[in-house]
Design an enzyme around this catalytic site. Structure first.
Site, PDB file in Angstrom:
ATOM      1  N   GLY A  19     -10.945  39.183 -26.222  1.00  0.00           N
ATOM      2  CA  GLY A  19     -12.116  38.794 -25.457  1.00  0.00           C
ATOM      3  C   GLY A  19     -12.843  37.629 -26.103  1.00  0.00           C
ATOM      4  N   GLY A  20     -13.345  36.710 -25.261  1.00  0.00           N
ATOM      5  CA  GLY A  20     -14.118  35.583 -25.762  1.00  0.00           C
ATOM      6  C   GLY A  20     -13.306  34.443 -26.303  1.00  0.00           C
ATOM      7  N   GLU A  49       0.828  -1.208   0.000  1.00  0.00           N
ATOM      8  CA  GLU A  49       0.000   0.000   0.000  1.00  0.00           C
ATOM      9  C   GLU A  49       0.859   1.253   0.000  1.00  0.00           C
ATOM     10  OE1 GLU A  49      -4.109  -1.353   2.328  1.00  0.00           O
ATOM     11  OE2 GLU A  49      -2.795   0.196   3.153  1.00  0.00           O
ATOM     12  N   GLY A  78     -11.249  32.464 -24.565  1.00  0.00           N
ATOM     13  CA  GLY A  78     -11.142  31.337 -23.646  1.00  0.00           C
ATOM     14  C   GLY A  78     -10.017  31.415 -22.643  1.00  0.00           C
ATOM     15  N   LYS A  79      -9.532  32.618 -22.346  1.00  0.00           N
ATOM     16  CA  LYS A  79      -8.428  32.760 -21.375  1.00  0.00           C
ATOM     17  C   LYS A  79      -8.852  32.288 -19.981  1.00  0.00           C
ATOM     18  CE  LYS A  79      -8.115  37.185 -22.071  1.00  0.00           C
ATOM     19  NZ  LYS A  79      -9.174  37.298 -23.079  1.00  0.00           N
TER      20      LYS A  79
END
Length: 614
Positions: A286-287, A154, A289-290
């Site tokens: 902008g837009g 284990e 996907g950052k």
């Protein structure tokens, strides 16, 4: 000056808008999205049978059916909060049961192996999977732990997952000295001598077990020797709560194209190194996907740090200095778990952050930064944080990163999705696996061309078109070719709103007249109109509004539509009252009048227009 510029543009007028041409040639795909329900936390799953090993002196343990630590081995579901490794004969009816009750009361989903006394020495596949699926492993080192081959297997598997899967491991030294485990000494030495006698001194098994004991025994944990057990369990619960309360962030409904980018960023972060503090920037329009990418990266690595904090929407939540103080308080409360701090000023927050975080290895994400004041208040310097810390900043403005001494090698430009990824993301939103509605391929291609790989546009447009018929697709795409969707427009326009007036004028001119033209030509024309074009173009590049490709200036189609809509809003019904004209029909309608007003100057264009061929 406007009239001069308009005349110079006349011969280079280019129709923008209308129906977009066929672009993609990818084969038709209908991707089925399957919703997988998250497993809810349930009671602890365990195994308890009456079988015993031939050499055990405590077979009566297996008959203690009244123990709260019981469950069938077939109940294993995965996704455990904790995995407990222990030697049952030492701790099952004492420390282990007390620890389990505390964990259970907190609602932690814990796996404990109650079948430790079964015959055979090989660790079972279900147990291996339980270790792999756990977020934290607690190893309770007791006097007879090393005498069990099962326990040694284990701990070897746990330390393997610690290195390969970032499994968080905490040792508890139950009435044994940590040096006994590491060296080994006392009972651990006797046990390893027995294993060497059985398997051979140089056997791979014994070497692997010794290495695992050394590595686990060297970790920071808890020592129970001559200490109060209840107090120790309270301290364990506080640490476990701190670790498990750091929840995963929701990334996206359909995180297409994220995994390959996260792998690149993890390489850039050099997570193996704990000798320095590293800052990286995620930069893009902008837009694009950052934020989504930053969330996925955060989820993948945050457990490898002492503490972590994801500050979302910094731009929106820091309009003035009071807002920055609030962000500083939030940052400190998340990293210094359990500490509710009240700050009186930004400067006071800076001093406290420098003092309290300089020895902590932290992961900090500052999302959507647009002002240097925000960086100075929240992550002013690498010396604020302990060695091994990583600071991730998302922004639309690359110059902010440069000013903050982040070099080009540590700035990651987030780009649009490639054609196949764009098609996959669009299909997931537009069709949802439905076969009832069939849409012509040319309409799908027009939608993809409109979005041009921008994730926000693919999601918004796909969701809007979902369930609609072909006629509605045609109508919607014709409308969108003339004016931008409001949701997309609002996101893109934030970058324009942050520009100074001179940069706005240059941006609108490029969008309306110069997209795709050579940099030299653009500089020549705009400089003749007394613009500060060199610095203006550079600012637009840094703000992700335009791109330099070779010797030309390019712009995303949706950013161009956003710019054109800004000009149209100057006077929606009368093109002659707008600052710029770029469509032939508008130009002809305006010039066909006897008098045309430009900037308050009435001019007769009838003679000029009579010879104009179009």
């Amino acid at each position: 000056m406007v009239l001069c510029t308009l005349c110079k543009m006349l011969l280079s007028v280019k129709l923008v808008g209308g129906v977009y041409a066929y672009r993609l040639g990818a084969s038709e795909m209908i991707l089925v999205f399957i919703s997988i329900s998250l497993l809810v936390r349930s009671d602890i799953h365990m195994r308890d049978r009456a079988a015993t090993r031939p050499d055990t002196k405590h077979s009566e343990e297996a008959n203690q059916t009244s123990s709260p630590l019981m469950a069938a081995s077939s109940d294993l579901k995965g996704n455990y909060d904790l995995f407990l490794s222990f030697r049952g004969t030492d701790v099952r009816n004492s420390f282990l049961s007390h620890l389990y009750v505390a964990l259970d009361q907190k609602g932690f989903y814990t796996y404990v192996d109650s079948e430790e006394l079964q015959k055979g020495n090989c660790i079972k596949p279900a147990l291996i999977k339980a270790i792999e699926d756990s977020r934290i492993a607690i190893i309770i080192f007791s006097e007879n732990y090393a005498s069990s081959q099962w326990c040694l297997e284990e701990v070897a598997k746990i330390m393997e997952c610690n290195k390969q899967r970032d499994l968080v491991v905490f040792p508890v030294f139950y009435k044994v000295d940590p040096r006994e485990v590491r060296t080994p000494r006392e009972s651990y030495k006797k046990a390893m001598v027995e294993h060497e006698r059985k398997f051979g001194r140089d056997s791979d098994e014994v070497k692997r077990w010794k290495n695992a004991l050394f590595d686990a025994g060297s970790l920071s944990g808890w020592d129970l020797k001559d200490k109060d057990e209840a107090d120790l369990i309270n301290r364990i619960m506080w640490e476990i709560s701190m670790q498990l309360d750091r929840k995963l962030l929701h990334v996206a409904k359909h995180p297409v194209g994220i995994h390959r980018q996260v792998a690149k960023l993890e390489s850039m972060l050099n997570l193996e190194s704990c000798d320095d503090v590293l800052m990286i920037g995620l930069w893009g329009q902008g837009g694009i996907g950052k934020t989504t990418l930053a969330k996925a990266l955060y989820n993948d690595i945050f457990r490898g740090f002492e503490a972590s904090c994801f500050l979302a929407n910094v731009r929106e939540t820091s309009k003035d200095s009071k807002d920055l103080v609030h962000l500083q308080e939030k940052l400190l409360s998340e990293i210094l778990v359990g500490k509710e701090l009240t700050l009186l000023s930004v400067d006071g927050g800076i001093n406290l952050m420098q003092h309290r975080l300089c020895c902590k290895r932290v992961l900090l994400v500052l999302d959507d930064v647009d002002d240097v004041k925000q960086l100075n208040a929240l992550a002013g310097g690498r010396e604020w944080f302990g060695k091994g810390s990583r600071i991730i900043i998302t922004t639309r403005d690359s110059h902010l990163l440069t000013f903050h001494r982040i070099d080009e090698d540590h700035i990651y430009e987030v780009k649009t999705l490639d054609d196949l990824e764009a098609l996959e993301l669009f299909d997931k939103h537009a069709f949802l696996g439905s076969k009832e509605i069939v849409i012509r391929r040319d309409l799908v291609d027009s939608a993809l061309h409109y979005a041009s790989g921008l994730p926000l546009a693919l999601e918004v447009l796909g969701s809007f078109l979902c369930g609609r018929r072909e006629q509605e697709w045609e109508s919607a795409l014709n409308k969108l070719a003339k004016s931008l969707d409001k949701t997309i427009n609002d996101v893109l326009k934030l970058s324009y709103d942050g520009l100074e007036d001179y940069a706005r004028e240059i941006f609108l001119d490029i969008a309306c007249f110069f997209k795709g033209r050579s940099i030299e030509y653009i500089m020549k024309v705009l400089n003749s109109c007394d613009f500060d074009t060199t610095i203006g173009v550079q600012v637009l590049v840094e703000k992700s509004l335009i791109m330099k490709e070779g010797e030309t200036i390019q712009m995303h189609d949706l950013i161009q539509l956003m710019a054109m809509d800004i000009v149209k809003q100057e006077c929606r019904d009368d093109p002659g009252r707008r600052s710029r004209l770029w469509l032939c029909e508008d130009f002809c309608d305006v010039l066909s009048g006897d008098l045309v007003s430009f900037g308050g100057l009435n001019t007769d264009f009838t003679l000029f227009f009579s010879d104009f061929v179009y």
